[in-house]
Enzyme design. Structure first.
Site, short mmCIF file in Angstrom:
data_model
loop_
_atom_site.label_atom_id
_atom_site.label_comp_id
_atom_site.label_asym_id
_atom_site.label_seq_id
_atom_site.Cartn_x
_atom_site.Cartn_y
_atom_site.Cartn_z
N CYS A 1 -1.32 -14.73 -0.49
CA CYS A 1 -2.52 -14.01 -0.02
C CYS A 1 -3.08 -14.72 1.20
CB CYS A 1 -3.61 -14.04 -1.09
SG CYS A 1 -3.32 -12.90 -2.40
N THR B 1 8.76 -49.15 -8.44
CA THR B 1 8.65 -49.48 -9.86
C THR B 1 8.64 -48.20 -10.69
OG1 THR B 1 7.44 -51.47 -9.30
CG2 THR B 1 7.22 -50.69 -11.57
N GLY C 1 10.44 -32.40 -14.72
CA GLY C 1 9.83 -32.61 -16.03
C GLY C 1 8.83 -31.53 -16.43
N HIS C 2 7.96 -31.13 -15.48
CA HIS C 2 6.86 -30.24 -15.89
C HIS C 2 7.28 -28.79 -16.08
CE1 HIS C 2 5.61 -28.14 -12.02
NE2 HIS C 2 6.52 -28.98 -11.59
N GLN D 1 14.49 -24.73 -13.11
CA GLN D 1 14.05 -23.60 -13.93
C GLN D 1 14.96 -23.30 -15.11
OE1 GLN D 1 11.31 -22.05 -13.94
NE2 GLN D 1 10.37 -22.43 -11.96
N GLY E 1 11.07 -32.14 -9.23
CA GLY E 1 12.09 -31.28 -8.63
C GLY E 1 12.17 -31.40 -7.12
N THR E 2 11.04 -31.47 -6.47
CA THR E 2 11.05 -31.54 -5.01
C THR E 2 11.76 -32.79 -4.52
OG1 THR E 2 8.98 -30.30 -4.90
CG2 THR E 2 9.55 -31.61 -2.96
C1 PLP Z 1 13.59 -23.89 -8.68
C2 PLP Z 1 12.55 -24.94 -8.40
N1 PLP Z 1 12.89 -26.06 -7.77
C3 PLP Z 1 12.01 -27.02 -7.50
C4 PLP Z 1 10.69 -26.89 -7.85
C5 PLP Z 1 9.73 -27.99 -7.51
O1 PLP Z 1 9.63 -28.88 -8.56
P1 PLP Z 1 8.40 -29.93 -8.63
O2 PLP Z 1 7.18 -29.13 -8.77
O3 PLP Z 1 8.72 -30.76 -9.84
O4 PLP Z 1 8.44 -30.73 -7.39
C6 PLP Z 1 10.28 -25.74 -8.52
C7 PLP Z 1 8.85 -25.54 -8.89
O5 PLP Z 1 8.34 -24.45 -8.91
C8 PLP Z 1 11.23 -24.73 -8.80
O6 PLP Z 1 10.90 -23.60 -9.42
#
Ligand code: PLP
Length: 378
Positions: free
Chosen positions: A322, A236, A199-200, A178, A71-72
């Site tokens: 925290c 790759t 994916g995760h 999400q 996602g990032t």
């Molecule tokens: C809305 C959203 N975008 C992006 C991410 C980041 O994804 P990744 O952990 O696959 O980089 C998250 C992870 O918590 C998320 O909740």
């Protein structure tokens, strides 16, 4: 006994069927998917099959899918890559409740001279489409609005914002990390040009994701390298991970309707059981327009972190950070107009495919007992 896992919005277990699909690409097949010999061709065929599977789930063409590490990376590629390809437009529009994987690339661009605006949310954690559309400018390059927020589960009005944006030639990105696999995600219905997948969050492993890039959308790669993924993501390919993501998309398509109904029922049971034991318990987010697996609640007069520390048999999260001596509430919760002190009582419970009724009841009872102890009632 293992703690009850109610943290699926943080990460999901790998589905056994996904693991089985991946296994040959870890144990038997090897080589480079770009090689023209039989070893390479076998990997290439698997990658292209997975591309079709991801495309099928979101209603896109296979060639509109770019595989990434998660996602990032997908958000960074969408935001930084599309802005780089439209240098004449210097304004970006996003929302206050985005994940740091959207907020940080936007901040980085702001540091480079772009104007960045963040649409506010209402008391239910939802952007008001008309208000967000009102922030569009003639020089807006991109709107980035997440499909659903991972902390509250609130679904955002992406479709309405997209209509306004696209009428002004503004690209639309949505972070669906999400939402994909939990609710219906169709790129044409949403009207997005770019859509991020992780994916995760959907029973594939960590380290693989995808970006949907609508055909004809100009976008620059973030990395310089060879020409993989149509030149958008050199390096790759992670064949096993990609195969896993494809398999996860097939499963998601198959079980989505039944699982979302089942998890919604269990989640609502969790809410009722908690609310009957904890007077003053409050819901964070939208009561209806919310991911079916997500329940974010505020416990009165206690800290969510302290509460979870007493619940050995439960894995959940708070969203609060925290530090040495103090706790900082989640910005997503305070953005809804909730006072810092109240926001600190937040606990997010996110269900998944393995969640069962007895475990849900047990989780509710643990939380209620811990709250009674902390709030000095028991
Ligand atoms: C809305 C959203 N975008 C992006 C991410 C980041 O994804 P990744 O952990 O696959 O980089 C998250 C992870 O918590 C998320 O909740």
């Amino acid at each position: 006994m293992e703690p009850v896992y109610l943290d699926h919005n943080a990460s999901t277990p790998v589905d056994p069927e996904v693991l089985e699909a991946m296994r040959p690409y870890l144990a038997e097949h090897y080589g480079n998917p770009s090689s023209t010999h039989a070893y390479g061709k076998a990997l290439r065929a698997a990658i292209e099959r997975a591309r079709g599977q991801v495309a099928q789930l979101i209603g896109s063409e296979p060639e509109e899918i770019v595989f990434t590490s998660g996602g990032t990376e997908s958000n960074n590629l969408a935001i930084r890559g599309s802005v780089a390809a439209r240098p004449q437009r210097r304004h970006l529009l996003t929302s206050v409740i985005e994940h740091p994987a959207t907020l940080r690339p936007c901040a980085l661009l702001q540091g480079r001279g772009y104007a960045v605006e963040h649409a506010a949310v209402d008391a239910r954690g939802q952007v008001v489409a008309g208000e967000m559309a009102g922030l569009l400018r003639a020089d807006t390059a991109l709107v980035s609005l997440m499909h659903a927020n991972g902390e509250t589960g609130t679904v955002q009005p992406v479709q309405e914002v997209a209509v306004a944006a696209r009428a002004r030639g503004v690209l639309v990105h949505s972070d669906a990390a999400q939402s994909l696999g939990k609710i219906e995600v169709q790129v044409d219905q949403l009207g997005v040009d770019l859509l991020s997948i992780a994916g995760h969050k959907m029973y594939a492993p960590v380290g693989v994701g995808a970006l949907y890039v609508r055909g004809g959308t100009a976008i620059e790669p973030l990395l310089a390298g060879a020409g993989h993924e149509r030149g958008l993501r050199p390096g790759t390919e992670n064949t096993a991970g990609i195969v896993g993501l494809g398999a996860a998309c097939v499963i998601a398509g198959r079980v989505l309707a039944a699982e979302s109904a089942r998890q919604r029922d269990l989640r609502d049971l969790l809410w009722r059981r908690l609310a009957s034991r904890v007077p003053g318990l409050a819901l964070n987010g939208h009561a209806e327009q919310r991911l079916p697996n997500t329940l974010s609640v505020r416990f009165p007069a206690v800290s969510g972190n302290a509460l979870l520390a007493l619940c050995d048999g439960l894995a959940a999260s708070t969203g609060s950070a925290c530090h040495a001596a103090c706790e900082t509430p989640s910005a997503v919760i305070t953005a809804m107009g909730i006072a810092d002190r109240d926001a600190l009582g937040t606990v997010r419970l996110s269900l998944g495919r393995a969640s069962r009724r007895d475990a849900i009841e047990q989780a509710a009872d643990q939380l209620a007992a811990a709250w009674n102890r902390l709030a000095g009632r028991g």
